[in-house]
Structures are given as C-alpha cells and as structure tokens.
Design an enzyme around this catalytic site. Structure first.
Site, PDB file in Angstrom:
ATOM      1  N   PRO A  91      44.495  30.781  52.440  1.00 51.66           N
ATOM      2  CA  PRO A  91      43.290  29.947  52.314  1.00 51.66           C
ATOM      3  C   PRO A  91      42.359  30.074  53.520  1.00 51.66           C
ATOM      4  O   PRO A  91      41.240  29.583  53.478  1.00 51.66           O
ATOM      5  CB  PRO A  91      43.846  28.526  52.176  1.00 51.66           C
ATOM      6  CG  PRO A  91      45.284  28.590  52.508  1.00 51.66           C
ATOM      7  CD  PRO A  91      45.728  30.003  52.442  1.00 51.66           C
ATOM      8  N   GLU A 118      54.432  27.056  54.876  1.00 52.38           N
ATOM      9  CA  GLU A 118      53.270  26.503  55.586  1.00 52.38           C
ATOM     10  C   GLU A 118      52.392  27.569  56.214  1.00 52.38           C
ATOM     11  O   GLU A 118      51.352  27.267  56.765  1.00 52.38           O
ATOM     12  CB  GLU A 118      53.710  25.503  56.661  1.00 52.38           C
ATOM     13  CG  GLU A 118      54.688  24.472  56.180  1.00 52.38           C
ATOM     14  CD  GLU A 118      54.261  23.787  54.890  1.00 52.38           C
ATOM     15  OE1 GLU A 118      55.003  23.872  53.891  1.00 52.38           O
ATOM     16  OE2 GLU A 118      53.187  23.188  54.879  1.00 52.38           O
ATOM     17  N   ARG A 156      39.664  45.696  36.719  1.00 54.25           N
ATOM     18  CA  ARG A 156      38.609  45.760  35.695  1.00 54.25           C
ATOM     19  C   ARG A 156      37.517  46.758  36.064  1.00 54.25           C
ATOM     20  O   ARG A 156      36.770  47.210  35.210  1.00 54.25           O
ATOM     21  CB  ARG A 156      37.939  44.388  35.523  1.00 54.25           C
ATOM     22  CG  ARG A 156      38.823  43.318  34.959  1.00 54.25           C
ATOM     23  CD  ARG A 156      38.137  41.957  35.003  1.00 54.25           C
ATOM     24  NE  ARG A 156      36.837  41.973  34.341  1.00 54.25           N
ATOM     25  CZ  ARG A 156      36.676  41.998  33.033  1.00 54.25           C
ATOM     26  NH1 ARG A 156      37.703  41.977  32.241  1.00 54.25           N
ATOM     27  NH2 ARG A 156      35.456  42.032  32.519  1.00 54.25           N
ATOM     28  N   ASP A 171      29.530  41.120  32.282  1.00 45.82           N
ATOM     29  CA  ASP A 171      30.228  39.919  32.720  1.00 45.82           C
ATOM     30  C   ASP A 171      29.343  39.035  33.588  1.00 45.82           C
ATOM     31  O   ASP A 171      28.465  39.512  34.296  1.00 45.82           O
ATOM     32  CB  ASP A 171      31.446  40.261  33.586  1.00 45.82           C
ATOM     33  CG  ASP A 171      32.553  40.931  32.794  1.00 45.82           C
ATOM     34  OD1 ASP A 171      32.512  40.871  31.566  1.00 45.82           O
ATOM     35  OD2 ASP A 171      33.436  41.511  33.438  1.00 45.82           O
TER      36      ASP A 171
HETATM   37 CL1  6GU Z   1      45.019  33.345  48.994  1.00 48.54          CL
HETATM   38  N1  6GU Z   1      46.665  31.320  49.333  1.00 48.54           N
HETATM   39  C1  6GU Z   1      46.976  30.028  49.281  1.00 48.54           C
HETATM   40  N2  6GU Z   1      48.194  29.628  49.651  1.00 48.54           N
HETATM   41  N3  6GU Z   1      46.131  29.087  48.888  1.00 48.54           N
HETATM   42  C2  6GU Z   1      44.928  29.502  48.515  1.00 48.54           C
HETATM   43  C3  6GU Z   1      44.538  30.841  48.524  1.00 48.54           C
HETATM   44  C4  6GU Z   1      45.441  31.740  48.956  1.00 48.54           C
HETATM   45  N4  6GU Z   1      43.272  30.929  48.108  1.00 48.54           N
HETATM   46  C5  6GU Z   1      42.912  29.693  47.831  1.00 48.54           C
HETATM   47  N5  6GU Z   1      43.891  28.826  48.073  1.00 48.54           N
END
Ligand code: 6GU
Length: 229
Positions: A91, A118, A156, A171
């Site tokens: 994230p 984590e 794709r 798309d």
């Molecule tokens: Cl790539 N990993 C995790 N754990 N959470 C996420 C993500 C990735 N992308 C958005 N949320």
C-alpha cells in the site's frame, strides 16, 4: 510476457490462472506465469519467514533473508536472459492506473513480490530497489490480490491475448482522452418496459459513434469528473 510471482500462498493463484482469458493466453503460449513459494528459501528447521518487529508493536514482519534470496534465485535462474522488472506490492507504492499498466506492459518479464503480515523488513527495499506498487488507498491482507490485478491488467495489453484485435482500445481509461466506456446493450431489445436507445438499432454507424462519444463524456462527467481534469 512472463510473470514470476513470489508469495507465501501460491495456491491463491491456481484458480485464477485456470480460468477464462488468462487460461487461454497461457495455453497459447502468450503468457507464462511461474509461482515461487518464499518459504522454500528458508534454512531453519521451522521454515520461518516472519518474526516480531524490533522496537515492539503488533504483528509480524517478513524477514529479509528468505525474501531477498528468493528474488535473487528466481532472477538468476536458468531459462531467461531477461532479469525482469521487480515489482513489490504494497500500500506504500505508487498507485496503479492505466498509464502504469501500459508502462509495465513494456517489460518482457515482471517479478511480483507479494507481502503478508504487517510488512517487509525495510532492508528488502534497500537491497532490491523494487518498483513499489499499490492498487488503491485501502488495506489488503497481502499482495496476492494486488498481484493478480497487475497480471490481469497487464496481460490484456499483450498482443493477441484478447480475441478481438482492438477490444482493449475501447475500454474505460484506454479510450482517447481517458474517458469511461459508453453504455452497452444486447438482446432483448425491450425488457421490463426498458428500451435500448433507438440510435443503436439504426444501422447508422456515424450516428452510433457520435452517440457513444457523447455518452462517454456524459458518464465521465457524472461519475468521474476528476478524469476530465
Ligand atoms: Cl499492493 N498490498 C496491500 N497489502 N494492500 C494494498 C495494496 C497492496 N494495494 C492497496 N492496498
């Protein structure tokens, strides 16, 4: 196009790889997906891949040695000259969008490193210098679902993967100007008193193209005004 997925849960991918567009692309040799279990690169008898964070706090942290050794082994292995573009799913990465998907599709080989728990020991980043990618501002339990999103969106764009030559060009986000796709209809022509817009039945291709362009703009304005700048 080759993908190497590095994960603690390779079984999460087997259902996904065995269906639909991706299944056919793999059978036709257009896409090659190899799964690697990070746990196979542990050397202690408990096959530990994670441990408690230095400094305390909740949860477990993915250890650097098995992860880095797994990446190095997969990169250096056998049959591919191309060392591949290393993507770390987290994230904290740059947020995936169609322009990043297009950029990724320019690589012939991509390694997808999936985290769990984590997070990663940060020395993994120091040593591997990965291209860190997130699929949006929310938290997943791990990188596996995000890795599938990357594979799905990138493949794709691999030539010949989609049956219809230019069907990815229509798309949402791939359309000229990055607008959303226009409304689509199929049989029956009238259903529960709802009719298909008559222009689509007119056979006038110029009119149809114009209606679709307008509908794209209308939908984008209503739903995603941010895409219009
Ligand atoms: Cl790539 N990993 C995790 N754990 N959470 C996420 C993500 C990735 N992308 C958005 N949320």
């Amino acid at each position: 196009m080759r993908f190497d997925v590095l994960t603690l849960f390779p079984e999460m991918f087997t259902g996904y790889l065995g269906e639909s567009v991706l299944k056919r692309a793999i059978e036709r040799g257009l896409v090659d997906v190899r799964l690697h279990n990070i746990r196979d690169w542990t050397d202690d008898k408990h096959h530990s891949v994670d441990d408690r964070p230095f400094g305390g706090g909740p949860g477990m942290v993915l250890m650097a040695p098995p992860v880095v050794e797994c990446v190095e082994a997969v990169r250096g292995s056998e049959d591919s000259e191309d060392k591949g573009h290393l993507v770390l799913l987290s994230p904290q990465g740059r947020r995936l969008d169609q322009s990043i998907v297009e950029e990724l599709a320019g690589h012939r080989r991509i390694l997808l490193l999936c985290g769990r728990y984590e997070g990663f020991d940060d020395r993994i980043r120091t040593i591997l210098r990965p291209d860190e990618i997130s699929i949006g501002d929310y938290v997943l339990n791990g990188g596996e679902v995000a890795a599938m999103a990357v594979i799905d969106s990138v493949m794709r764009l691999v030539p010949d993967v989609l049956g219809d030559e230019d069907s990815s060009g229509e798309d949402s986000f791939s359309r000229p100007g990055g607008l959303l796709e226009y409304a689509q209809y199929t049989r029956p022509r009238v259903w529960r008193d709802l009719e298909v817009p008559p222009v689509l039945l007119s056979g006038n291709h110029q009119e149809i193209a114009r209606w679709r362009e307008e509908d794209s703009r209308r939908r984008t304005r209503q739903r995603r005004p941010d895409l219009l700048e």
